[in-house]
Design a protein around this motif. Structure first.
Motif, PDB file in Angstrom:
ATOM      1  N   ALA A  45     -12.535  56.274 -17.623  1.00  0.00           N
ATOM      2  CA  ALA A  45     -12.895  54.634 -17.612  1.00  0.00           C
ATOM      3  C   ALA A  45     -14.291  54.755 -16.397  1.00  0.00           C
ATOM      4  N   ALA A  46     -14.607  55.071 -15.993  1.00  0.00           N
ATOM      5  CA  ALA A  46     -15.473  54.890 -15.307  1.00  0.00           C
ATOM      6  C   ALA A  46     -16.361  56.195 -14.665  1.00  0.00           C
ATOM      7  N   GLY A  47     -17.522  56.298 -16.097  1.00  0.00           N
ATOM      8  CA  GLY A  47     -17.785  57.595 -15.216  1.00  0.00           C
ATOM      9  C   GLY A  47     -19.552  57.720 -14.957  1.00  0.00           C
ATOM     10  N   SER A  48     -20.229  57.301 -15.853  1.00  0.00           N
ATOM     11  CA  SER A  48     -21.496  56.823 -14.979  1.00  0.00           C
ATOM     12  C   SER A  48     -21.202  55.686 -13.944  1.00  0.00           C
ATOM     13  N   ASP A  49     -20.021  54.554 -14.284  1.00  0.00           N
ATOM     14  CA  ASP A  49     -20.088  53.947 -13.042  1.00  0.00           C
ATOM     15  C   ASP A  49     -19.379  54.498 -12.085  1.00  0.00           C
ATOM     16  N   VAL A  50     -19.321  54.876 -11.375  1.00  0.00           N
ATOM     17  CA  VAL A  50     -18.004  55.625 -10.274  1.00  0.00           C
ATOM     18  C   VAL A  50     -17.192  54.493  -9.948  1.00  0.00           C
ATOM     19  N   ALA A  51     -18.176  53.421  -9.536  1.00  0.00           N
ATOM     20  CA  ALA A  51     -17.266  52.105  -8.800  1.00  0.00           C
ATOM     21  C   ALA A  51     -15.935  51.851  -9.444  1.00  0.00           C
ATOM     22  N   GLY A  52     -15.804  51.743 -10.804  1.00  0.00           N
ATOM     23  CA  GLY A  52     -15.524  51.317 -11.456  1.00  0.00           C
ATOM     24  C   GLY A  52     -13.745  52.359 -11.517  1.00  0.00           C
ATOM     25  N   LEU A  53     -13.654  53.070 -10.652  1.00  0.00           N
ATOM     26  CA  LEU A  53     -12.427  54.034 -11.062  1.00  0.00           C
ATOM     27  C   LEU A  53     -11.593  53.091 -10.561  1.00  0.00           C
TER      28      LEU A  53
ATOM     29  N   GLU B 226      -9.700  41.052 -10.422  1.00  0.00           N
ATOM     30  CA  GLU B 226     -10.034  39.958 -11.282  1.00  0.00           C
ATOM     31  C   GLU B 226     -10.737  40.691 -12.459  1.00  0.00           C
ATOM     32  N   LEU B 227     -11.921  41.527 -11.931  1.00  0.00           N
ATOM     33  CA  LEU B 227     -12.391  42.217 -13.609  1.00  0.00           C
ATOM     34  C   LEU B 227     -11.855  42.238 -14.692  1.00  0.00           C
ATOM     35  N   LYS B 228     -12.004  41.791 -15.828  1.00  0.00           N
ATOM     36  CA  LYS B 228     -12.385  42.001 -17.798  1.00  0.00           C
ATOM     37  C   LYS B 228     -11.585  43.478 -17.635  1.00  0.00           C
TER      38      LYS B 228
ATOM     39  N   ILE C  97     -13.047  67.132  -3.044  1.00  0.00           N
ATOM     40  CA  ILE C  97     -13.263  65.856  -2.566  1.00  0.00           C
ATOM     41  C   ILE C  97     -12.834  64.509  -3.265  1.00  0.00           C
ATOM     42  N   LEU C  98     -12.013  63.556  -2.874  1.00  0.00           N
ATOM     43  CA  LEU C  98     -12.263  63.381  -3.470  1.00  0.00           C
ATOM     44  C   LEU C  98     -11.734  61.527  -3.387  1.00  0.00           C
ATOM     45  N   LEU C  99     -12.350  60.357  -4.280  1.00  0.00           N
ATOM     46  CA  LEU C  99     -12.497  59.184  -4.031  1.00  0.00           C
ATOM     47  C   LEU C  99     -11.741  58.490  -4.815  1.00  0.00           C
ATOM     48  N   VAL C 100     -11.118  57.881  -4.403  1.00  0.00           N
ATOM     49  CA  VAL C 100      -9.763  56.917  -4.670  1.00  0.00           C
ATOM     50  C   VAL C 100      -9.940  55.094  -4.511  1.00  0.00           C
ATOM     51  N   ARG C 101      -9.266  54.441  -4.661  1.00  0.00           N
ATOM     52  CA  ARG C 101      -9.303  52.846  -4.412  1.00  0.00           C
ATOM     53  C   ARG C 101      -8.198  52.305  -3.621  1.00  0.00           C
ATOM     54  N   THR C 102      -8.700  52.163  -2.701  1.00  0.00           N
ATOM     55  CA  THR C 102      -7.144  51.839  -1.686  1.00  0.00           C
ATOM     56  C   THR C 102      -7.387  50.236  -1.297  1.00  0.00           C
ATOM     57  N   ASP C 103      -7.974  49.154  -1.715  1.00  0.00           N
ATOM     58  CA  ASP C 103      -8.302  48.061  -2.392  1.00  0.00           C
ATOM     59  C   ASP C 103      -8.874  47.355  -3.500  1.00  0.00           C
ATOM     60  N   PRO C 104      -7.925  46.938  -4.021  1.00  0.00           N
ATOM     61  CA  PRO C 104      -7.799  46.547  -5.642  1.00  0.00           C
ATOM     62  C   PRO C 104      -8.821  45.408  -5.251  1.00  0.00           C
ATOM     63  N   LYS C 105      -8.506  44.682  -4.102  1.00  0.00           N
ATOM     64  CA  LYS C 105      -8.877  42.717  -3.650  1.00  0.00           C
ATOM     65  C   LYS C 105     -10.321  42.682  -3.416  1.00  0.00           C
ATOM     66  N   ALA C 106     -10.471  43.985  -3.352  1.00  0.00           N
ATOM     67  CA  ALA C 106     -12.323  44.214  -2.714  1.00  0.00           C
ATOM     68  C   ALA C 106     -13.195  43.895  -3.820  1.00  0.00           C
ATOM     69  N   ALA C 107     -14.462  44.106  -3.682  1.00  0.00           N
ATOM     70  CA  ALA C 107     -15.940  43.660  -4.491  1.00  0.00           C
ATOM     71  C   ALA C 107     -15.405  45.533  -5.134  1.00  0.00           C
ATOM     72  N   LYS C 108     -15.720  46.072  -6.202  1.00  0.00           N
ATOM     73  CA  LYS C 108     -15.346  47.616  -6.914  1.00  0.00           C
ATOM     74  C   LYS C 108     -16.094  48.202  -5.357  1.00  0.00           C
TER      75      LYS C 108
END
Length: 400
Positions: free
Chosen positions: A135-143, A396-398, A173-184
């Protein structure tokens, strides 16, 4: 624009050509990857990587203390041009040395550089880049792959997809989400991950072209020490931008048949008299020459010690789309034979093989749409797209 090498550049080109001639065969109709087994290809790739690294040709612009030559960017361009004339098995190391290791050098500790750079340069370890998700290809920040802190470690759970070479890579090298409360864009962090450790599973994807270069990668309770973090916590997007800049430079051109090869085939097939084909051929030639001159402009800047402009952004859009058009036209030209592929087909099935690969090239390293946005905003200075999710916390994003 200067079309000629300087005296020093001509000397280096002759030196590179002599070295390559000593160790490799000139490029033929069928690349090495299609002539030998996967195991043999990897063996030869590692041998060639070690050979050129020991001679100082693996990464010419890197400083000598990093295993490079301490050479110029123009020398690196010349090496690439000359190596491209030979059947060099370079593929397994393109991502690691072109994207991952430069990121490690830029953001890693001294221990990271000592541990990883030399082994990658010598071909002893292979790297992959773990960014895209279902669900996050071109929009990598949506991972959505998550990392949760547990003492001095991070616990990783999630999935990546379209990861080139993950099934034979040693590290990534692995990009992951560490803070879901922050903007993407602000809740991401980058890590080095051991691809052989427990909880990491790479599943090759069988492609339409017959290849299996891409993978799905699953992470189940994978533990990564905080010492293997690249950059600050929450600053992963900044680190990723450096990686993506190197990626788009690395995939700027496209492998496969060009205008000259379809013209040669058309002569054999007796279709050069077709007016519509000749018009298309002229368009392909003009586009190819325009791109060639654009690259020469870049080379001229490098030769003068200048920083090239943003014109490199157009390369992949032009070449990937042209590859798809050329292969489609060749397949139509083959009539009912165009439905088949194999060594006994016209042109050894080259156009069919490349046609199946071309759509992937239009996605890899940034889709056509993403690159057009980059050109519009950063080259032409047009207003940015409206982003309604810019400052909203990620959780909080849909979704969906």
């Amino acid at each position: 624009m200067d079309f000629n090498d300087t005296a020093d550049e001509a000397e280096f080109r002759a030196e590179a050509s002599a070295f390559l001639s000593q160790h490799l065969e000139p490029k033929g109709k069928k690349p090495l990857r299609q002539r030998v087994s996967g195991e043999e290809f990897m063996k030869q790739a590692k041998q060639w990587q070690a050979t050129k690294a020991k001679a100082g040709y693996a990464k010419i612009t890197w400083p000598k203390e990093m295993g490079g030559r301490g050479g110029t960017a123009m020398q690196q361009v010349i090496w690439g041009q000359e190596e491209g004339k030979f059947d060099a098995p370079t593929g397994p190391f393109t991502i690691g040395l072109g994207m991952c290791i430069p990121t490690v050098i830029a953001f890693g500790s001294d221990e990271h550089k000592k541990r990883y750079v030399q082994k990658a340069l010598l071909g002893e370890e292979i790297w992959c880049q773990l960014f895209s998700e279902p669900a996050a290809g071109s929009d990598v920040a949506g991972l959505k792959t998550r990392a949760v802190k547990d003492g001095d470690e991070w616990v990783i759970n999630g999935q990546k997809v379209w990861t080139s070479g993950a099934h034979y890579s040693d590290y990534g090298i692995l990009l992951v989400r560490t803070d879901p409360k922050a903007a993407k864009h602000k809740g991401l962090t980058m890590f080095i991950v051991d691809m052989k450790q427990a909880g990491v599973e790479a599943r090759p994807i069988h492609q339409a072209s017959g290849g299996r270069e891409f993978n799905e990668v699953y992470f189940t309770d994978v533990r990564i020490p905080d010492s293997d973090r690249l950059g600050e916590v929450g600053q992963g997007w900044k680190v990723a931008i450096v990686t993506l800049m190197n990626e788009r430079l690395a995939v700027g051109g496209s492998p496969g048949p060009d205008w000259s090869e379809i013209m040669d085939y058309a002569k054999q097939a007796g279709t050069m008299s077709d007016a519509a084909f000749r018009e298309n051929l002229a368009d392909w030639y003009v586009a190819a020459q325009g791109y060639k001159l654009t690259k020469l402009r870049t080379q001229t800047a490098l030769s003068k010690g200048q920083t090239p402009g943003p014109e490199n952004s157009i390369g992949k859009i032009i070449t990937a789309n042209q590859l798809q058009d050329i292969c489609n036209s060749a397949i139509e030209m083959q009539d009912h034979y165009g439905l088949m592929t194999g060594d006994d087909m016209p042109a050894d099935g080259l156009f069919q093989q490349s046609f199946m690969w071309a759509p992937g090239l239009r996605i890899a390293g940034g889709t056509d749409e993403i690159l057009k946005n980059i050109i519009a905003e950063r080259v032409l200075g047009l207003p940015q797209d409206v982003r309604v999710d810019k400052d909203i916390p990620f959780d909080e994003l849909k979704q969906g």
